[in-house]
Write an enzyme that holds these catalytic residues in place. Structure first.
Site, PDB file in Angstrom:
ATOM      1  N   TRP A  81      -5.814  -5.281   1.770  1.00 44.31           N
ATOM      2  CA  TRP A  81      -5.151  -6.490   1.279  1.00 44.31           C
ATOM      3  C   TRP A  81      -4.501  -6.222  -0.075  1.00 44.31           C
ATOM      4  O   TRP A  81      -4.827  -5.240  -0.764  1.00 44.31           O
ATOM      5  CB  TRP A  81      -6.151  -7.633   1.184  1.00 44.31           C
ATOM      6  CG  TRP A  81      -6.707  -8.050   2.525  1.00 44.31           C
ATOM      7  CD1 TRP A  81      -6.473  -7.451   3.735  1.00 44.31           C
ATOM      8  CD2 TRP A  81      -7.585  -9.144   2.791  1.00 44.31           C
ATOM      9  NE1 TRP A  81      -7.143  -8.103   4.735  1.00 44.31           N
ATOM     10  CE2 TRP A  81      -7.835  -9.149   4.190  1.00 44.31           C
ATOM     11  CE3 TRP A  81      -8.179 -10.117   1.992  1.00 44.31           C
ATOM     12  CZ2 TRP A  81      -8.666 -10.093   4.797  1.00 44.31           C
ATOM     13  CZ3 TRP A  81      -9.001 -11.072   2.601  1.00 44.31           C
ATOM     14  CH2 TRP A  81      -9.235 -11.058   3.991  1.00 44.31           C
ATOM     15  N   TYR A 107      -8.464 -21.917   0.283  1.00 44.33           N
ATOM     16  CA  TYR A 107      -8.079 -21.458  -1.057  1.00 44.33           C
ATOM     17  C   TYR A 107      -6.736 -22.080  -1.419  1.00 44.33           C
ATOM     18  O   TYR A 107      -5.971 -22.515  -0.552  1.00 44.33           O
ATOM     19  CB  TYR A 107      -8.037 -19.929  -1.154  1.00 44.33           C
ATOM     20  CG  TYR A 107      -7.022 -19.241  -0.264  1.00 44.33           C
ATOM     21  CD1 TYR A 107      -5.677 -19.156  -0.618  1.00 44.33           C
ATOM     22  CD2 TYR A 107      -7.422 -18.630   0.932  1.00 44.33           C
ATOM     23  CE1 TYR A 107      -4.760 -18.508   0.173  1.00 44.33           C
ATOM     24  CE2 TYR A 107      -6.501 -17.983   1.743  1.00 44.33           C
ATOM     25  CZ  TYR A 107      -5.170 -17.918   1.363  1.00 44.33           C
ATOM     26  OH  TYR A 107      -4.249 -17.274   2.156  1.00 44.33           O
ATOM     27  N   TYR A 143     -39.755  14.717  18.052  1.00 37.27           N
ATOM     28  CA  TYR A 143     -38.487  14.593  18.763  1.00 37.27           C
ATOM     29  C   TYR A 143     -38.644  15.075  20.202  1.00 37.27           C
ATOM     30  O   TYR A 143     -39.254  16.116  20.463  1.00 37.27           O
ATOM     31  CB  TYR A 143     -37.409  15.449  18.096  1.00 37.27           C
ATOM     32  CG  TYR A 143     -37.081  15.051  16.679  1.00 37.27           C
ATOM     33  CD1 TYR A 143     -36.071  14.131  16.417  1.00 37.27           C
ATOM     34  CD2 TYR A 143     -37.769  15.593  15.602  1.00 37.27           C
ATOM     35  CE1 TYR A 143     -35.755  13.760  15.123  1.00 37.27           C
ATOM     36  CE2 TYR A 143     -37.468  15.231  14.297  1.00 37.27           C
ATOM     37  CZ  TYR A 143     -36.466  14.311  14.072  1.00 37.27           C
ATOM     38  OH  TYR A 143     -36.166  13.945  12.788  1.00 37.27           O
ATOM     39  N   VAL A 184       0.840  -1.208   0.000  1.00 31.98           N
ATOM     40  CA  VAL A 184       0.000   0.000   0.000  1.00 31.98           C
ATOM     41  C   VAL A 184       0.868   1.247   0.000  1.00 31.98           C
ATOM     42  O   VAL A 184       0.675   2.168  -0.815  1.00 31.98           O
ATOM     43  CB  VAL A 184      -0.963   0.005   1.200  1.00 31.98           C
ATOM     44  CG1 VAL A 184      -1.834   1.270   1.180  1.00 31.98           C
ATOM     45  CG2 VAL A 184      -1.847  -1.233   1.194  1.00 31.98           C
ATOM     46  N   ASP A 194     -27.248  13.258   1.768  1.00 32.44           N
ATOM     47  CA  ASP A 194     -28.481  14.045   1.760  1.00 32.44           C
ATOM     48  C   ASP A 194     -28.935  14.197   3.197  1.00 32.44           C
ATOM     49  O   ASP A 194     -28.820  13.277   4.009  1.00 32.44           O
ATOM     50  CB  ASP A 194     -29.566  13.422   0.874  1.00 32.44           C
ATOM     51  CG  ASP A 194     -30.117  12.117   1.419  1.00 32.44           C
ATOM     52  OD1 ASP A 194     -29.383  11.412   2.154  1.00 32.44           O
ATOM     53  OD2 ASP A 194     -31.266  11.789   1.104  1.00 32.44           O
ATOM     54  N   HIS A 240       4.636 -11.806   3.192  1.00 35.95           N
ATOM     55  CA  HIS A 240       4.251 -13.223   3.130  1.00 35.95           C
ATOM     56  C   HIS A 240       2.921 -13.433   2.411  1.00 35.95           C
ATOM     57  O   HIS A 240       2.398 -14.548   2.381  1.00 35.95           O
ATOM     58  CB  HIS A 240       4.183 -13.835   4.531  1.00 35.95           C
ATOM     59  CG  HIS A 240       3.143 -13.197   5.431  1.00 35.95           C
ATOM     60  ND1 HIS A 240       1.795 -13.316   5.201  1.00 35.95           N
ATOM     61  CD2 HIS A 240       3.278 -12.453   6.551  1.00 35.95           C
ATOM     62  CE1 HIS A 240       1.141 -12.674   6.158  1.00 35.95           C
ATOM     63  NE2 HIS A 240       2.007 -12.128   6.972  1.00 35.95           N
ATOM     64  N   HIS A 270      -3.382 -16.090  10.329  1.00 33.41           N
ATOM     65  CA  HIS A 270      -4.080 -16.850   9.279  1.00 33.41           C
ATOM     66  C   HIS A 270      -3.118 -17.916   8.773  1.00 33.41           C
ATOM     67  O   HIS A 270      -1.960 -17.629   8.464  1.00 33.41           O
ATOM     68  CB  HIS A 270      -4.474 -15.866   8.174  1.00 33.41           C
ATOM     69  CG  HIS A 270      -4.858 -16.490   6.874  1.00 33.41           C
ATOM     70  ND1 HIS A 270      -5.873 -17.396   6.752  1.00 33.41           N
ATOM     71  CD2 HIS A 270      -4.370 -16.303   5.621  1.00 33.41           C
ATOM     72  CE1 HIS A 270      -5.998 -17.741   5.482  1.00 33.41           C
ATOM     73  NE2 HIS A 270      -5.083 -17.108   4.784  1.00 33.41           N
TER      74      HIS A 270
END
Length: 835
Positions: free
Chosen positions: A367, A265, A665, A15, A558, A48, A225
């Site tokens: 990520w 995965y 209110y 990043v 809005d 990694h 992980h």
């Protein structure tokens, strides 16, 4: 030539390196990038990362981040070797539920412009010959997905940005953030202070520590992980599908693979298979107990982000992997580790400026998949003032205060880890923590059998079981068709009865969860006039629906603004992002001219709101108040102070359901009494409590937009059907000039109302819409219209799609015929609202 600001980026991972490059490409080269690790292997998550890039996401923003990342990594190469291996992505289903979910996911891909196909088991095996075809029911294949070589990309980005003038400094920890007068001034290191006008923390899972140095809560949890690499798999070598020009670490011939039914995965590493698992217990990481690895000792197998492998957690996954890929039965686990990466309470990244320290930004919990896209967005945010890809789902300020508590961040982030591959419904409520924020009426709602869903920590009733007997009274024309199993989840036929009572009698709605701000002081009017596109300079008692625009003319939010007195306004906002924006701008205005000081307070928790709506609403309120609620006494879009049973109430003549009534209110201590007074007074009129299931249907019938869903910062007001809210006699507001320029250009799309032809098929949102046989847009909001007796959907479509035209909505792989319809579908003359 004007000098660019001095920028310090903390973190030289995927990043930070991308951000440095994006800034340099745009001419900002007074940039220094710091990392505590060596630049060739910094030791964070990038070092990694397995590099799988599956682009499709329920979020349009996240998908666009990923698509840009793919394009950028494909453009980075060294001696002909690229940083992205576009082998495609394959997600396989081994259960019928997963196969249906993949059809829904293909809908997201089509909506956001990603090409993909649902393929059968035979074709899955052709793409991935190692699969156990007997287990596979089908799959989603996306050809443009693939493998990112993150470490290689970082080195190329460092080289490229350095050549442009950026300075990279490795093996240098950050020890503090310097500030003065509420602005960042520099970054402390053991070698001294590096002056800075802007600091961006791209420190990944170390983000909370860097944020703490700046006095900023960064709601992120580091989690471990598991990832393993096998020994050589002979079938991979024998397959020899084709040669790959990438380096061995990224060498792959088959698509990246997900087996989400087992939280797994897979990717190739040359002749080996890499396996990532989310099937294990959550493993939170204490940053203070990470291994202390000196820069000179850093290596591929020794770094702070790589923890010892806990084999016992992986063994069940190893058996699942061997079932799906029988070729692994001849292999063993060669290497495994528990790698650290970042999770947040809602699973999204954290992007934006600190609410308290000007010039301090974060880009965390990102990520590899989204890295370049996020970096581009942050560069645009710093240079142009906003990102061209909407960031509302990623803004660090989106969380409420309770959602930044360590306990909340820990529990919700761990739950997100567990559920990352689960089939989740769009309305799926979190199970815990709950009952964090409840309105004063919560005890009565529970007595009425409320079914609660949660948003921003608030408990919000969606229907009431006490109204089930009304189904026996419901006229035949109000009966809704039975929904499909997916659309029926977290909904109830009781909502039809609640809508019927709202349209024909009277109902109470709990509106407490809507964000309320009090903006006051001598500069309050000037602030609201400058930030909003509406005309706010009206007499006290006026209520204005208006828009906040970005500098590029896009719809930032809005809001409603009620002028309570000369210097006090109540703003109905969309969330904490709006609060942060008003607070920041008020601080700047006050600093520029102390005589125009402004105070912005979040009064949501100290107040409450009841929506009393329906044609019999006046008969009810007349029993408990001597104030004048006639059209002469309180006109539409006006407010006044009243007494209801002696309780001081701010009454606003507004209605998001399109019926006569008021938003009432009062302060929180009176809330329960106010509810009881109104509920008792309305018994003769058949009053009920109604929930958000009915509310959403009624608001769509009236054509009322929901910000963040129907329109976002990428849309301009006139495209979104909100041009009426732009003041005609006002041109000095944020975004005015850009809006005028955008209006001069032909509209590329329009938000249109669709009705479903078969009268029964209910969709949920984000489905692709086909016009003239081509994917041309996507659904924003959808509901069954109980009053109009057919399903409704709003969708962004080309301007050539006009009223009466036929379109198709693709829902779980099936095309549903719909028609572009005139809006609003109910009460176009506003007689009911103004009656």
């Amino acid at each position: 030539m004007r000098a660019t600001p001095r920028v310090v980026i903390i973190g030289a991972g995927i990043v930070g390196a991308n951000l440095a490059d994006e800034l340099a490409t745009r001419g900002w080269t007074s940039v220094t990038v710091l990392d505590q690790g060596p630049l060739n292997l910094a030791g964070g998550s990038t070092s990694h990362a397995p590099g799988l890039v599956f682009q499709t996401n329920p979020s349009k923003t996240m998908t666009e981040f990923a698509a840009y990342t793919v394009d950028k990594l494909l453009s980075l190469s060294d001696e002909g070797v690229a940083c992205f291996n576009q082998v495609g992505g394959l997600e396989v289903a081994t259960t019928p539920e997963r196969l249906e979910d993949l059809k829904r996911k293909l809908g997201y891909a089509t909506s956001w412009g990603i090409e993909g196909r649902i393929i059968d088991a035979d074709e899955c095996t052709k793409h991935y010959p190692l699969l156990n075809q007997d287990m596979v029911l089908g799959g989603l294949h996306v050809p443009s997905d693939g493998l990112a070589s993150a470490a290689r990309a970082v080195q190329l980005l460092i080289r490229k940005a350095t050549a442009a003038g950026v300075t990279f400094i490795g093996s240098t920890p950050v020890t503090g953030i310097e500030q003065s007068g509420g602005k960042v001034t520099g970054v402390q290191t053991p070698d001294g202070v590096i002056p800075a006008d802007i600091v961006v923390s791209c420190a990944g899972f170390w983000g909370p520590k860097i944020g703490a140095m700046a006095g900023m809560a960064v709601p992120l949890l580091p989690l471990a992980h598991q990832y393993v690499t096998t020994t050589a798999v002979p079938e991979l070598v024998a397959t020899n599908l084709r040669t790959n020009p990438l380096d061995p670490s990224n060498g792959a011939r088959m698509p990246i693979l997900r087996h989400q039914d087992r939280d797994l995965y897979f990717r190739e590493h040359g002749d080996r298979i890499g396996i990532g698992s989310y099937a294990h217990r959550p493993m939170p990481v204490d940053l203070d107990r990470l291994p202390d690895v000196a820069p000179g000792q850093m290596s591929e197998h020794r770094m702070p982000s790589r923890l010892e492998f806990t084999e016992e957690d992986f063994l069940p996954c190893w058996e699942d992997s061997r079932q799906l890929l029988p070729a692994l039965r001849g292999a063993e686990i060669a290497d495994g580790f528990n790698g650290i990466f970042s999770f947040t309470p809602d699973g999204g990244p954290l992007i934006g400026q600190s609410p308290e320290l000007e010039g301090f930004y974060v880009a965390e919990a990102v990520w590899v998949t989204h890295s370049a896209g996020v970096a581009r967005a942050v560069a645009e945010l710093l240079i142009e003032g906003e990102s061209r890809i909407p960031l509302h789902e990623c803004e660090v300020s989106r969380f409420e205060a309770v959602q930044t508590a360590d306990s909340y961040v820990s529990e919700t982030s761990q739950k997100n880890f567990v559920e990352i591959y689960d089939v989740l419904h769009p309305l799926q409520p979190r199970e815990s923590p709950r009952d964090l924020r409840v309105s004063p009426f919560n005890c009565r709602q529970k007595e009425l059998g409320a079914f609660f869903l949660e948003a921003s920590g608030w408990e919000r009733p969606h229907w009431f079981e006490a109204n089930r007997p009304l189904l026996d009274e419901l006229p035949a024309e109000w009966q809704a068709p039975e929904r499909g199993s997916w659309a029926a989840m977290f909904s109830s036929p009781i909502s039809a009865a609640e809508a019927w009572k709202t349209r024909t009698a009277v109902a109470l709605y709990d509106m407490t969860a809507l964000k309320r701000l009090e903006v006051s002081g001598p500069g309050a009017l000037a602030l609201l006039q400058r930030l909003s596109a509406g005309q706010i300079d009206k007499k006290p008692g006026a209520v204005t629906y208006c828009l906040l625009l970005n500098d590029d003319g896009g719809v930032r939010s809005d809001i409603t603004i009620a002028r309570l007195d000369e210097a006090t306004f109540q703003v109905g906002a969309n969330g904490n992002i709006d609060f942060d924006y008003f607070t920041r701008e008020a601080r700047r205005q006050t600093a520029d001219d102390v005589s125009q000081w402004v105070q912005v307070r979040d009064i949501t928790g100290s107040t409450c709101c009841i929506g009393l709506w329906g044609p019999l609403a006046r008969e009810v309120i007349a029993k408990v108040s001597a104030d004048d609620f006639t059209n002469d006494g309180l006109r539409y879009f006006r407010t006044k102070q009243v007494r209801i049973g002696g309780i001081p109430v701010t009454a606003m003549r507004l209605s998001y359901v399109g019926e006569l009534g008021w938003e009432l209110y009062t302060t929180a201590e009176y809330g329960l009494k106010l509810w009881d007074l109104l509920f008792e007074a309305g018994q003769e009129q058949g009053i009920i409590a109604a929930g958000r299931g009915a509310f959403n249907s009624l608001r769509l019938e009236k054509g009322y937009r929901l910000w963040g869903t129907d329109m976002t910062p990428e849309h301009e007001p006139f495209q979104a059907g909100l041009g009426f809210s732009i003041a005609k006699n006002k041109d000095s507001f944020v975004g005015a000039e850009a809006l005028a320029e955008r209006r001069a250009q032909p509209a590329a799309r329009q938000l249109r109302c669709l009705t479903v032809d078969d009268g029964t098929s209910v969709v949920l949102g984000k489905e692709p819409v086909f016009f003239n046989g081509e994917a041309a847009g996507y659904v924003t909001s959808a509901a069954y219209g109980y009053t109009v007796k057919r399903p409704i959907a709003y969708a962004w479509l080309p301007p050539s799609a006009s009223e009466g035209d036929a379109v198709e909505i693709e829902y779980f792989g099936t095309r549903i015929a719909a028609t572009v319809s005139a809006e609003p579908l109910v009460d176009p003359g506003m007689e009911r609202l103004r009656g």
